[in-house]
Design an enzyme around this catalytic site. Structure first.
Site, PDB file in Angstrom:
ATOM      1  N   ALA A  35       0.446  -1.145   0.104  1.00 34.80           N
ATOM      2  CA  ALA A  35      -0.014  -0.437  -0.512  1.00 34.80           C
ATOM      3  C   ALA A  35       0.567   1.323  -0.123  1.00 34.80           C
ATOM      4  O   ALA A  35       1.823   0.921   0.470  1.00 34.80           O
ATOM      5  CB  ALA A  35      -1.025   0.370   1.391  1.00 34.80           C
ATOM      6  N   GLY A  53       0.948  -5.281   0.782  1.00 38.01           N
ATOM      7  CA  GLY A  53      -0.836  -4.957  -0.111  1.00 38.01           C
ATOM      8  C   GLY A  53      -0.088  -6.029  -0.965  1.00 38.01           C
ATOM      9  O   GLY A  53      -1.053  -6.093  -1.947  1.00 38.01           O
ATOM     10  N   GLU A 102      -0.680  -9.660  -0.817  1.00 37.75           N
ATOM     11  CA  GLU A 102      -2.191  -9.392  -0.235  1.00 37.75           C
ATOM     12  C   GLU A 102      -2.799  -9.706  -1.884  1.00 37.75           C
ATOM     13  O   GLU A 102      -4.052 -10.075  -2.149  1.00 37.75           O
ATOM     14  CB  GLU A 102      -2.321  -8.538   0.379  1.00 37.75           C
ATOM     15  CG  GLU A 102      -1.543  -8.889   1.866  1.00 37.75           C
ATOM     16  CD  GLU A 102      -2.537  -8.161   2.642  1.00 37.75           C
ATOM     17  OE1 GLU A 102      -2.262  -6.267   2.402  1.00 37.75           O
ATOM     18  OE2 GLU A 102      -2.793  -7.919   3.889  1.00 37.75           O
ATOM     19  N   GLU A 137       5.143  -5.021   7.231  1.00 35.50           N
ATOM     20  CA  GLU A 137       4.006  -3.953   8.018  1.00 35.50           C
ATOM     21  C   GLU A 137       4.710  -3.532   9.236  1.00 35.50           C
ATOM     22  O   GLU A 137       4.130  -2.478   9.902  1.00 35.50           O
ATOM     23  CB  GLU A 137       2.437  -4.341   8.025  1.00 35.50           C
ATOM     24  CG  GLU A 137       1.226  -4.400   6.652  1.00 35.50           C
ATOM     25  CD  GLU A 137       1.406  -4.747   5.080  1.00 35.50           C
ATOM     26  OE1 GLU A 137       2.975  -6.518   6.067  1.00 35.50           O
ATOM     27  OE2 GLU A 137       0.939  -5.067   4.696  1.00 35.50           O
TER      28      GLU A 137
HETATM   29  C1  HXC Z   1       4.693   4.934  -1.135  1.00 37.71           C
HETATM   30  C2  HXC Z   1       7.129   3.363  -1.686  1.00 37.71           C
HETATM   31  C3  HXC Z   1       6.608   2.524  -1.597  1.00 37.71           C
HETATM   32  C4  HXC Z   1       5.300   2.240  -0.737  1.00 37.71           C
HETATM   33  C5  HXC Z   1       8.555   2.263  -2.597  1.00 37.71           C
HETATM   34  N1  HXC Z   1       7.859   3.358  -2.446  1.00 37.71           N
HETATM   35  N2  HXC Z   1       7.681   1.535  -1.867  1.00 37.71           N
HETATM   36  N3  HXC Z   1       6.072   4.706  -1.768  1.00 37.71           N
HETATM   37  N4  HXC Z   1       4.380   3.204  -0.681  1.00 37.71           N
HETATM   38  N5  HXC Z   1       4.984   1.241  -0.138  1.00 37.71           N
HETATM   39  C6  HXC Z   1       9.121   4.041  -3.044  1.00 37.71           C
HETATM   40  C7  HXC Z   1      10.193   4.214  -1.956  1.00 37.71           C
HETATM   41  O1  HXC Z   1       9.869   5.795  -1.844  1.00 37.71           O
HETATM   42  C8  HXC Z   1      11.149   5.433  -3.751  1.00 37.71           C
HETATM   43  O2  HXC Z   1      10.096   6.882  -4.077  1.00 37.71           O
HETATM   44  C9  HXC Z   1      10.532   4.833  -4.848  1.00 37.71           C
HETATM   45  O3  HXC Z   1       9.578   4.167  -4.230  1.00 37.71           O
HETATM   46  C10 HXC Z   1      11.849   3.814  -4.820  1.00 37.71           C
HETATM   47  O4  HXC Z   1      12.062   2.662  -3.599  1.00 37.71           O
HETATM   48  P1  HXC Z   1      13.495   2.782  -2.764  1.00 37.71           P
HETATM   49  O5  HXC Z   1      12.853   2.483  -1.746  1.00 37.71           O
HETATM   50  O6  HXC Z   1      14.077   4.189  -2.776  1.00 37.71           O
HETATM   51  O7  HXC Z   1      13.730   1.766  -3.623  1.00 37.71           O
HETATM   52  P2  HXC Z   1      14.929   0.379  -3.234  1.00 37.71           P
HETATM   53  O8  HXC Z   1      16.493   0.741  -2.623  1.00 37.71           O
HETATM   54  O9  HXC Z   1      15.338  -0.331  -4.338  1.00 37.71           O
HETATM   55  O10 HXC Z   1      13.615  -0.773  -2.660  1.00 37.71           O
HETATM   56  C11 HXC Z   1      12.973  -1.396  -2.871  1.00 37.71           C
HETATM   57  C12 HXC Z   1      11.976  -1.913  -1.903  1.00 37.71           C
HETATM   58  C13 HXC Z   1      11.332  -0.624  -0.839  1.00 37.71           C
HETATM   59  C14 HXC Z   1      12.278  -2.749  -0.868  1.00 37.71           C
HETATM   60  C15 HXC Z   1      10.404  -2.156  -2.060  1.00 37.71           C
HETATM   61  O11 HXC Z   1      10.782   0.227  -1.257  1.00 37.71           O
HETATM   62  C16 HXC Z   1      10.455  -0.974   0.753  1.00 37.71           C
HETATM   63  O12 HXC Z   1      11.121  -1.325   1.946  1.00 37.71           O
HETATM   64  N6  HXC Z   1       8.999  -0.397   0.460  1.00 37.71           N
HETATM   65  C17 HXC Z   1       8.552  -0.554   1.114  1.00 37.71           C
HETATM   66  C18 HXC Z   1       8.030  -1.881   1.509  1.00 37.71           C
HETATM   67  C19 HXC Z   1       6.785  -2.169   2.828  1.00 37.71           C
HETATM   68  O13 HXC Z   1       6.772  -1.383   4.385  1.00 37.71           O
HETATM   69  N7  HXC Z   1       5.806  -2.864   1.888  1.00 37.71           N
HETATM   70  C20 HXC Z   1       4.164  -2.378   3.183  1.00 37.71           C
HETATM   71  C21 HXC Z   1       3.339  -0.838   2.970  1.00 37.71           C
HETATM   72  S1  HXC Z   1       2.435  -1.549   4.395  1.00 37.71           S
HETATM   73  P3  HXC Z   1      11.872   7.912  -3.846  1.00 37.71           P
HETATM   74  O14 HXC Z   1      10.805   8.818  -4.100  1.00 37.71           O
HETATM   75  O15 HXC Z   1      12.186   8.242  -2.570  1.00 37.71           O
HETATM   76  O16 HXC Z   1      12.011   7.474  -5.253  1.00 37.71           O
HETATM   77  C22 HXC Z   1       1.017  -2.655   3.416  1.00 37.71           C
HETATM   78  C23 HXC Z   1      -0.756  -2.879   4.057  1.00 37.71           C
HETATM   79  C24 HXC Z   1      -0.831  -1.892   4.964  1.00 37.71           C
HETATM   80  O17 HXC Z   1       1.211  -2.822   2.425  1.00 37.71           O
HETATM   81  C25 HXC Z   1      -2.021  -1.950   5.117  1.00 37.71           C
HETATM   82  C26 HXC Z   1      -3.083  -2.865   4.408  1.00 37.71           C
HETATM   83  C27 HXC Z   1      -3.494  -2.676   3.119  1.00 37.71           C
END
Ligand code: HXC
Length: 257
Positions: free
Chosen positions: A64, A108, A111, A131
Site C-alpha cells: 500500500a 498489500g 495480499e 507491515e
Molecule cells: C510508497 C513506495 C513504497 C510504498 C517504495 N516506494 N515502496 N512509496 N509506498 N509502499 C517508493 C520509495 O519511497 C521510492 O520513492 C521509490 O518507491 C523507490 O523505492 P526505494 O526504496 O528507493 O527502492 P529500493 O531501495 O530498491 O527498495 C525497494 C523496496 C523498498 C525494498 C521495495 O522501497 C521498501 O521497503 N518499500 C516499502 C515496503 C513496505 O513497507 N510495504 C508495505 C506497506 S504497508 P522516491 O520518491 O524516494 O524515489 C502495506 C499494508 C498496509 O502494504 C495495510 C493494508 C493494506
C-alpha cells in the site's frame, strides 16, 4: 481505467498491469480504482475467460502507498472504508485470475497476489509482509489468507519478522504454484492463460465457485456445494460436447453455454 493500470486483451485473456514505476508500483487509490474498473470491464466482456494481473520486472507491487497513508487518522480510514472500498473486487470476480509476480510483492502487493486464484512467480520474485516495520499489520487479507496458504508457523514467522521469502521458498511452501525465469514469466503465464481460456467458461466459473467455497465452509457443506455444481454442469451444452468429443476422438468445440 487510468494510467496507473494498463489494460490489454490478448485473445480471451485480459491483462491488467500495475504501472507506477516511480513508486515501485505502490498501491494507491488510482491503482486500486484502476484494477477495479478493469476487472468490472473484463467481467462484463463475455469473450474474456481468464485474467492476468502483473506489474513490472522490478515490482509487482511494494505494498500500500505509505506516502498516502502516513497522515491518515482513525476517522479517515473508518469513514472512508479504507481497503474495503476498492481493494476487494478480486474477491468477487467470477472468472479465473492469475497473478504474474516479478520483483517485490510486499505487504498489500503480496495480499493482492493472494487474492488471485493462482500465483506464478519469476525467479527474482520476493514476497514479504513488512507491515510490522511500519507499526501496522497486513490488513488486506494476509492475516487470513497467508495461514491458509502456507500454514500457521510460516505465516506467523513472516508477519512477526517482515522477512523476505524468495521465489523458490514461496514455491516450496505453496504460496505460488510455478516459478519461471524472469524473462519467460509473461510469455509462460499468457500461454497458460490461453489454454485455460479455451475451456468452457461456465465450467471454469462453476469450478472456481466450488474451489473458493473450500476456504469458507466446513467440509460437509463444501462437498454438498461441489455436488450441486457437478450436477449443474450436466445442464451445460459444453459438458455434452466435451464428453462426446472424447468418445468421438476429436477436439472439443466449446460454445460457453
Ligand atoms: C510508497 C513506495 C513504497 C510504498 C517504495 N516506494 N515502496 N512509496 N509506498 N509502499 C517508493 C520509495 O519511497 C521510492 O520513492 C521509490 O518507491 C523507490 O523505492 P526505494 O526504496 O528507493 O527502492 P529500493 O531501495 O530498491 O527498495 C525497494 C523496496 C523498498 C525494498 C521495495 O522501497 C521498501 O521497503 N518499500 C516499502 C515496503 C513496505 O513497507 N510495504 C508495505 C506497506 S504497508 P522516491 O520518491 O524516494 O524515489 C502495506 C499494508 C498496509 O502494504 C495495510 C493494508 C493494506
Amino acid at each position: 481505467m487510468n494510467n496507473a493500470v494498463l489494460k490489454e486483451i490478448q485473445g480471451r485473456t485480459g491483462i491488467l498491469t500495475i504501472n507506477r514505476p516511480d513508486a515501485m508500483n505502490a498501491l494507491n487509490d488510482e491503482v486500486m480504482n484502476g484494477l477495479t474498473a478493469g476487472l468490472d470491464e473484463f467481467e462484463n466482456n463475455e469473450s474474456i475467460h481468464c485474467v492476468i494481473i502483473s506489474g513490472s520486472e522490478k515490482a509487482f507491487a511494494a505494498g500500500a502507498d505509505i506516502a498516502a497513508m502516513r497522515n491518515y487518522e482513525y476517522i479517515d480510514v473508518y469513514r472512508d472504508n479504507f481497503i474495503s472500498r476498492n481493494w476487494e473486487r478480486l474477491k468477487t470476480f467470477r472468472k479465473p485470475t492469475i497473478a504474474a509476480v516479478a520483483g517485490y510483492a510486499l505487504g498489500g502487493g503480496c495480499e493482492v497476489a493472494m487474492m488471485c486464484d493462482m500465483v506464478f512467480a519469476a525467479d527474482n520474485a520476493k514476497f514479504s509482509l513488512p507491515e510490522i516495520k511500519i507499526g501496522t499489520l497486513p490488513g488486506a487479507g494476509a492475516t487470513q489468507r497467508l495461514p491458509r496458504a502456507v500454514g500457521k508457523a510460516l505465516a506467523m514467522d513472516l508477519c512477526f519478522t517482515g522477512r523476505m521469502l524468495s521465489a523458490s521458498e514461496a514455491l516450496q511452501f505453496g504460496l505460488v504454484s510455478r516459478v519461471y525465469p524472469k524473462a519467460d514469466l509473461m510469455a509462460e503465464t499468457l500461454a497458460q492463460a490461453r489454454d485455460i481460456a479455451a475451456y468452457s467458461l461456465p465450467a471454469l466459473m462453476m469450478m472456481k465457485e466450488s474451489l473458493s467455497r473450500s476456504f469458507e465452509t466446513p467440509l460437509n457443506e463444501g462437498l454438498a456445494f461441489e455436488r450441486k455444481m457437478l450436477y449443474a454442469t450436466f445442464a451445460l451444452e459444453d459438458r455434452k460436447e466435451g464428453m462426446n468429443a472424447f468418445i468421438e476422438k476429436r477436439p472439443a468445440s466449446f460454445r460457453n453455454r
